[in-house]
Design an enzyme around this catalytic site. Structure first.
Site, PDB file in Angstrom:
ATOM      1  CB  ILE A  64      -0.959  -0.008   1.217  1.00 13.56           C
ATOM      2  CG1 ILE A  64      -1.755  -1.323   1.262  1.00 13.56           C
ATOM      3  CG2 ILE A  64      -1.910   1.183   1.159  1.00 13.56           C
ATOM      4  CD1 ILE A  64      -2.510  -1.571   2.556  1.00 13.56           C
TER       5      ILE A  64
ATOM      6  CG  ASP B 171      13.410  -2.026  12.937  1.00 10.16           C
ATOM      7  OD1 ASP B 171      12.388  -1.463  13.370  1.00 10.16           O
ATOM      8  OD2 ASP B 171      13.606  -3.256  13.014  1.00 10.16           O
TER       9      ASP B 171
ATOM     10  CG  PHE C 279       1.808   2.730   4.729  1.00  4.76           C
ATOM     11  CD1 PHE C 279       0.489   2.401   4.496  1.00  4.76           C
ATOM     12  CD2 PHE C 279       2.323   3.858   4.101  1.00  4.76           C
ATOM     13  CE1 PHE C 279      -0.310   3.165   3.662  1.00  4.76           C
ATOM     14  CE2 PHE C 279       1.542   4.625   3.264  1.00  4.76           C
ATOM     15  CZ  PHE C 279       0.226   4.289   3.039  1.00  4.76           C
TER      16      PHE C 279
ATOM     17  CG  LEU D  49       6.221  -7.539  11.278  1.00  2.45           C
ATOM     18  CD1 LEU D  49       6.767  -8.400  12.412  1.00  2.45           C
ATOM     19  CD2 LEU D  49       6.957  -7.828   9.966  1.00  2.45           C
TER      20      LEU D  49
ATOM     21  CB  SER E  63      -6.811  -3.575   9.972  1.00  8.17           C
ATOM     22  OG  SER E  63      -7.499  -4.696   9.496  1.00  8.17           O
TER      23      SER E  63
ATOM     24  CE1 TYR F 261      -1.616  -6.435  10.850  1.00 11.94           C
ATOM     25  CE2 TYR F 261      -3.852  -7.270  10.539  1.00 11.94           C
ATOM     26  CZ  TYR F 261      -2.856  -6.350  10.238  1.00 11.94           C
ATOM     27  OH  TYR F 261      -3.119  -5.334   9.350  1.00 11.94           O
TER      28      TYR F 261
ATOM     29  CE  LYS G 298      -1.936  -2.734  11.516  1.00 12.67           C
ATOM     30  NZ  LYS G 298      -1.033  -1.709  11.047  1.00 12.67           N
TER      31      LYS G 298
ATOM     32  CG  ASN H 210      -4.532 -11.653   2.628  1.00 13.14           C
ATOM     33  OD1 ASN H 210      -3.443 -11.175   2.846  1.00 13.14           O
ATOM     34  ND2 ASN H 210      -5.445 -11.788   3.573  1.00 13.14           N
ATOM     35  CG  LEU H 211     -10.121 -14.570  -2.437  1.00 18.28           C
ATOM     36  CD1 LEU H 211     -10.068 -16.093  -2.525  1.00 18.28           C
ATOM     37  CD2 LEU H 211     -11.567 -14.123  -2.196  1.00 18.28           C
TER      38      LEU H 211
ATOM     39  NE  ARG I 101      -8.790 -17.463   6.548  1.00 11.99           N
ATOM     40  CZ  ARG I 101      -8.337 -16.496   5.746  1.00 11.99           C
ATOM     41  NH1 ARG I 101      -7.206 -16.654   5.085  1.00 11.99           N
ATOM     42  NH2 ARG I 101      -9.019 -15.380   5.600  1.00 11.99           N
TER      43      ARG I 101
ATOM     44  CG  ASP J 262     -12.066 -16.715   7.417  1.00  9.71           C
ATOM     45  OD1 ASP J 262     -11.245 -15.836   7.757  1.00  9.71           O
ATOM     46  OD2 ASP J 262     -11.899 -17.460   6.434  1.00  9.71           O
TER      47      ASP J 262
HETATM   48  P1  NAD Z   1       3.521  -4.618   3.478  1.00  7.08           P
HETATM   49  O1  NAD Z   1       4.100  -5.698   4.302  1.00  7.08           O
HETATM   50  O2  NAD Z   1       3.559  -4.768   2.002  1.00  7.08           O
HETATM   51  O3  NAD Z   1       4.212  -3.217   3.860  1.00  7.08           O
HETATM   52  C1  NAD Z   1       4.655  -2.931   5.167  1.00  7.08           C
HETATM   53  C2  NAD Z   1       6.067  -2.403   5.052  1.00  7.08           C
HETATM   54  O4  NAD Z   1       6.546  -2.093   6.372  1.00  7.08           O
HETATM   55  C3  NAD Z   1       7.039  -3.401   4.445  1.00  7.08           C
HETATM   56  O5  NAD Z   1       7.748  -2.784   3.385  1.00  7.08           O
HETATM   57  C4  NAD Z   1       7.991  -3.762   5.597  1.00  7.08           C
HETATM   58  O6  NAD Z   1       9.292  -4.018   5.140  1.00  7.08           O
HETATM   59  C5  NAD Z   1       7.898  -2.519   6.463  1.00  7.08           C
HETATM   60  N1  NAD Z   1       8.175  -2.696   7.891  1.00  7.08           N
HETATM   61  C6  NAD Z   1       7.624  -3.616   8.745  1.00  7.08           C
HETATM   62  N2  NAD Z   1       8.110  -3.411   9.984  1.00  7.08           N
HETATM   63  C7  NAD Z   1       8.960  -2.357   9.918  1.00  7.08           C
HETATM   64  C8  NAD Z   1       9.770  -1.672  10.866  1.00  7.08           C
HETATM   65  N3  NAD Z   1       9.812  -2.032  12.156  1.00  7.08           N
HETATM   66  N4  NAD Z   1      10.517  -0.622  10.451  1.00  7.08           N
HETATM   67  C9  NAD Z   1      10.513  -0.241   9.154  1.00  7.08           C
HETATM   68  N5  NAD Z   1       9.771  -0.853   8.210  1.00  7.08           N
HETATM   69  C10 NAD Z   1       9.006  -1.900   8.593  1.00  7.08           C
HETATM   70  O7  NAD Z   1       2.024  -4.390   3.974  1.00  7.08           O
HETATM   71  P2  NAD Z   1       0.867  -3.529   3.310  1.00  7.08           P
HETATM   72  O8  NAD Z   1      -0.161  -4.471   2.798  1.00  7.08           O
HETATM   73  O9  NAD Z   1       1.412  -2.488   2.431  1.00  7.08           O
HETATM   74  O10 NAD Z   1       0.257  -2.871   4.625  1.00  7.08           O
HETATM   75  C11 NAD Z   1       0.660  -1.599   5.079  1.00  7.08           C
HETATM   76  C12 NAD Z   1       0.019  -1.328   6.421  1.00  7.08           C
HETATM   77  O11 NAD Z   1      -1.392  -1.432   6.297  1.00  7.08           O
HETATM   78  C13 NAD Z   1       0.427  -2.323   7.506  1.00  7.08           C
HETATM   79  O12 NAD Z   1       0.553  -1.628   8.720  1.00  7.08           O
HETATM   80  C14 NAD Z   1      -0.755  -3.276   7.555  1.00  7.08           C
HETATM   81  O13 NAD Z   1      -0.890  -3.865   8.822  1.00  7.08           O
HETATM   82  C15 NAD Z   1      -1.914  -2.342   7.250  1.00  7.08           C
HETATM   83  N6  NAD Z   1      -3.064  -3.052   6.674  1.00  7.08           N
HETATM   84  C16 NAD Z   1      -2.870  -3.844   5.582  1.00  7.08           C
HETATM   85  C17 NAD Z   1      -3.963  -4.547   5.063  1.00  7.08           C
HETATM   86  C18 NAD Z   1      -3.794  -5.467   3.870  1.00  7.08           C
HETATM   87  O14 NAD Z   1      -4.657  -6.304   3.639  1.00  7.08           O
HETATM   88  N7  NAD Z   1      -2.748  -5.335   3.076  1.00  7.08           N
HETATM   89  C19 NAD Z   1      -5.237  -4.423   5.647  1.00  7.08           C
HETATM   90  C20 NAD Z   1      -5.384  -3.575   6.742  1.00  7.08           C
HETATM   91  C21 NAD Z   1      -4.282  -2.894   7.253  1.00  7.08           C
HETATM   92  C1  UD1 Z   2      -7.606 -11.389   6.538  1.00  7.19           C
HETATM   93  C2  UD1 Z   2      -7.362 -11.403   8.022  1.00  7.19           C
HETATM   94  C3  UD1 Z   2      -7.506  -9.968   8.542  1.00  7.19           C
HETATM   95  C4  UD1 Z   2      -6.553  -9.034   7.802  1.00  7.19           C
HETATM   96  C5  UD1 Z   2      -6.825  -9.141   6.303  1.00  7.19           C
HETATM   97  C6  UD1 Z   2      -5.872  -8.324   5.484  1.00  7.19           C
HETATM   98  C7  UD1 Z   2      -7.978 -13.620   8.855  1.00  7.19           C
HETATM   99  C8  UD1 Z   2      -8.959 -14.385   9.664  1.00  7.19           C
HETATM  100  N1  UD1 Z   2      -8.287 -12.321   8.672  1.00  7.19           N
HETATM  101  O1  UD1 Z   2      -8.898 -10.890   6.307  1.00  7.19           O
HETATM  102  O2  UD1 Z   2      -7.224  -9.931   9.927  1.00  7.19           O
HETATM  103  O3  UD1 Z   2      -6.748  -7.688   8.209  1.00  7.19           O
HETATM  104  O4  UD1 Z   2      -6.699 -10.514   5.888  1.00  7.19           O
HETATM  105  O5  UD1 Z   2      -4.580  -8.823   5.553  1.00  7.19           O
HETATM  106  O6  UD1 Z   2      -6.975 -14.135   8.417  1.00  7.19           O
HETATM  107  N2  UD1 Z   2     -10.474 -17.165   1.293  1.00  7.19           N
HETATM  108  C9  UD1 Z   2     -10.621 -18.379   0.653  1.00  7.19           C
HETATM  109  N3  UD1 Z   2      -9.492 -18.993   0.201  1.00  7.19           N
HETATM  110  C10 UD1 Z   2      -8.238 -18.467   0.350  1.00  7.19           C
HETATM  111  C11 UD1 Z   2      -8.104 -17.219   1.014  1.00  7.19           C
HETATM  112  C12 UD1 Z   2      -9.248 -16.605   1.484  1.00  7.19           C
HETATM  113  O7  UD1 Z   2     -11.724 -18.878   0.490  1.00  7.19           O
HETATM  114  O8  UD1 Z   2      -7.254 -19.096  -0.071  1.00  7.19           O
HETATM  115  C13 UD1 Z   2     -11.699 -16.467   1.744  1.00  7.19           C
HETATM  116  C14 UD1 Z   2     -11.756 -16.204   3.245  1.00  7.19           C
HETATM  117  O9  UD1 Z   2     -12.376 -17.258   3.900  1.00  7.19           O
HETATM  118  C15 UD1 Z   2     -12.578 -14.898   3.276  1.00  7.19           C
HETATM  119  C16 UD1 Z   2     -12.198 -14.185   1.971  1.00  7.19           C
HETATM  120  O10 UD1 Z   2     -11.670 -15.197   1.120  1.00  7.19           O
HETATM  121  O11 UD1 Z   2     -13.959 -15.190   3.233  1.00  7.19           O
HETATM  122  C17 UD1 Z   2     -11.159 -13.103   2.151  1.00  7.19           C
HETATM  123  O12 UD1 Z   2     -10.038 -13.648   2.844  1.00  7.19           O
HETATM  124  P1  UD1 Z   2      -8.693 -12.809   3.055  1.00  7.19           P
HETATM  125  O13 UD1 Z   2      -8.244 -12.254   1.745  1.00  7.19           O
HETATM  126  O14 UD1 Z   2      -7.735 -13.687   3.778  1.00  7.19           O
HETATM  127  O15 UD1 Z   2      -9.136 -11.576   3.943  1.00  7.19           O
HETATM  128  P2  UD1 Z   2      -9.907 -11.551   5.347  1.00  7.19           P
HETATM  129  O16 UD1 Z   2     -10.203 -12.901   5.850  1.00  7.19           O
HETATM  130  O17 UD1 Z   2     -11.042 -10.619   5.218  1.00  7.19           O
END
Ligand code: NAD
Ligand code: UD1
Length: 350
Positions: free
Chosen positions: A12, A58, A80, A83, A124, A149, A153, A199-200, A292, A295
């Site tokens: 992101i 870091d 952002f 982990l 999140s 995790y 948050k 993730n899906l 899972r 979920d």
């Molecule tokens: P990402 O892992 O691709 O990016 C996170 C970045 O942070 C990485 O580049 C990693 O190297 C860096 N990082 C981690 N710990 C660090 C530290 N201590 N110091 C410096 N850098 C560090 O993840 P993303 O999907 O881009 O997500 C960004 C943020 O959004 C995260 O905080 C994540 O928890 C939050 N978020 C993501 C999702 C999602 O589904 N992708 C959903 C909700 C919230």
């Molecule tokens: C998951 C995390 C959530 C996190 C988010 C983004 C869990 C329980 N929740 O959310 O905490 O903020 O990712 O990182 O892990 N699915 C399948 N097959 C797959 C993968 C997923 O059927 O191989 C389904 C899941 O059951 C769900 C949907 O797809 O219904 C979305 O799953 P996913 O992408 O993992 O996101 P969340 O579960 O919403």
């Protein structure tokens, strides 16, 4: 006058950095590369025509992080860095608390020390725990997180609320993301999960590219339109734009604000599979499996507050996200691992 983007080489973060650079902001990235690659910087430059400043630091390392604040004129921070693997957080809860909560505490301390007033934080939808209704509003109950995790948050949200009370001149936007998918339309940056995707969408694209046989659909007995889980999938380009809206909002000195970033619309697993097939003319074989653990049936946003208060509305569709995710995956079958060797490593980075 720069925007500090922690975690700016991540999924992101990189999409947000592109938009910041395109809008003329100066950007300083701090990332320890624990879950991203330096090559992302070159890709950002290819898209935006500009190379952001980069520090491999870091955020938990207070002394090194302080040096960044000393060297740069930072006005705003988008945090952002963190982990994000739910499964790993169950295995290593201490690591998740020390990294996610620890880095946020150091950041707050340094922002105070250097008089930086504006912060956008990546939260999140996971903070809503197991929802008893949808769509979810920002005022709905939080808590009951099903994994460490999610708890990190929520803990950070509470810390920010306390920090805001102690420092009323701080402006903080907590953004609760729903499910980010998609990629930049150039196909140059996108999501690059390590190992088997949890993730899906990344799982679907890995089936499409031939890395996995089939998709495992986790349950078809949920109380939803077709029995499969329903989520609010937001295109990462829309999500990134939400951060620019939040920065603008912070200019109005609102104190602490909390916004959902989602589309407001739920999509089931099978609906997403079908959209992917139609967008890309690729068949995705799937097998229905057990649910899972952790979920929930349905999870989608009431996205009206972000629109009313900061003018944020999604523009891209599930179809766009399926097309762009596939464009990224098909151009980069192994993510950033096989970037063009001529791309080298960004020369201006520090
Ligand atoms: P990402 O892992 O691709 O990016 C996170 C970045 O942070 C990485 O580049 C990693 O190297 C860096 N990082 C981690 N710990 C660090 C530290 N201590 N110091 C410096 N850098 C560090 O993840 P993303 O999907 O881009 O997500 C960004 C943020 O959004 C995260 O905080 C994540 O928890 C939050 N978020 C993501 C999702 C999602 O589904 N992708 C959903 C909700 C919230
Ligand atoms: C998951 C995390 C959530 C996190 C988010 C983004 C869990 C329980 N929740 O959310 O905490 O903020 O990712 O990182 O892990 N699915 C399948 N097959 C797959 C993968 C997923 O059927 O191989 C389904 C899941 O059951 C769900 C949907 O797809 O219904 C979305 O799953 P996913 O992408 O993992 O996101 P969340 O579960 O919403």
């Amino acid at each position: 006058m720069s925007i500090l983007v922690t975690g700016g080489t991540g999924f992101i973060g990189s999409h947000t950095v592109v938009q910041l650079l395109e809008k003329g902001y100066d950007v300083v990235i701090v990332d320890n590369l624990v879950n991203s690659k330096k090559l992302v910087l070159n890709r950002i430059q290819q898209i935006s025509g500009k190379m952001p400043k980069f520090y491999e630091v870091d955020c938990c390392d207070e002394e090194k992080f302080r040096k960044v604040f000393e060297a740069e004129k930072i006005t705003d921070v988008i945090h952002f860095a963190g982990l994000k693997s739910v499964a790993e957080s169950v295995q290593k809860p201490d690591l998740y608390f020390s990294n996610n909560v620890g880095s946020s505490k150091v950041l707050m301390k340094l922002m105070k020390e250097f008089g930086v007033k504006n912060l956008v934080f990546s939260s999140s939808a996971t903070v809503y725990g197991v929802p008893d209704h949808v769509p979810l509003k920002e005022t709905d109950n939080v808590g009951g997180c099903t994994n460490p995790y999610g708890q990190t948050k929520l803990d950070i949200e509470y810390l920010l609320k306390d920090f805001s009370k102690e420092n009323p001149d701080m402006n903080i936007a907590i953004l609760r993301y729903f499910n980010p998918i998609g990629a930049h339309p150039s196909g140059l940056i996108g999501e690059d999960p390590q190992g088997i995707p949890n993730n899906l969408m990344p799982y679907i694209t890995q089936v499409a590219v031939g890395k996995r046989d089939h998709l495992n659909v986790y349950g078809n007995d949920y109380k939803t339109v077709d029995g499969t889980g329903v989520r609010d999938y937001i295109h990462v380009v829309d999500l990134a734009r939400g951060h620019l809206c939040a920065l603008k909002k912070l200019e109005q000195k609102p104190g602490l604000v909390v916004y959902n970033l989602g589309t407001g619309k739920g999509t089931s697993v099978l609906e997403l599979v079908s959209a992917f097939e139609k967008a890309n003319f690729i068949h995705i074989p799937y097998v229905i499996c057990d649910r899972r653990p952790g979920d929930v049936d349905e999870n989608y946003a009431d996205s009206s507050l972000a629109y009313e208060e900061m003018g944020f509305k999604t523009q891209l569709t599930i179809f766009d996200a399926c097309r762009d995710s596939w464009n990224w995956q098909s151009n980069n079958p192994n993510g950033y691992d096989e970037g063009d060797s001529n791309e080298g490593v960004c020369s201006k980075s520090k």
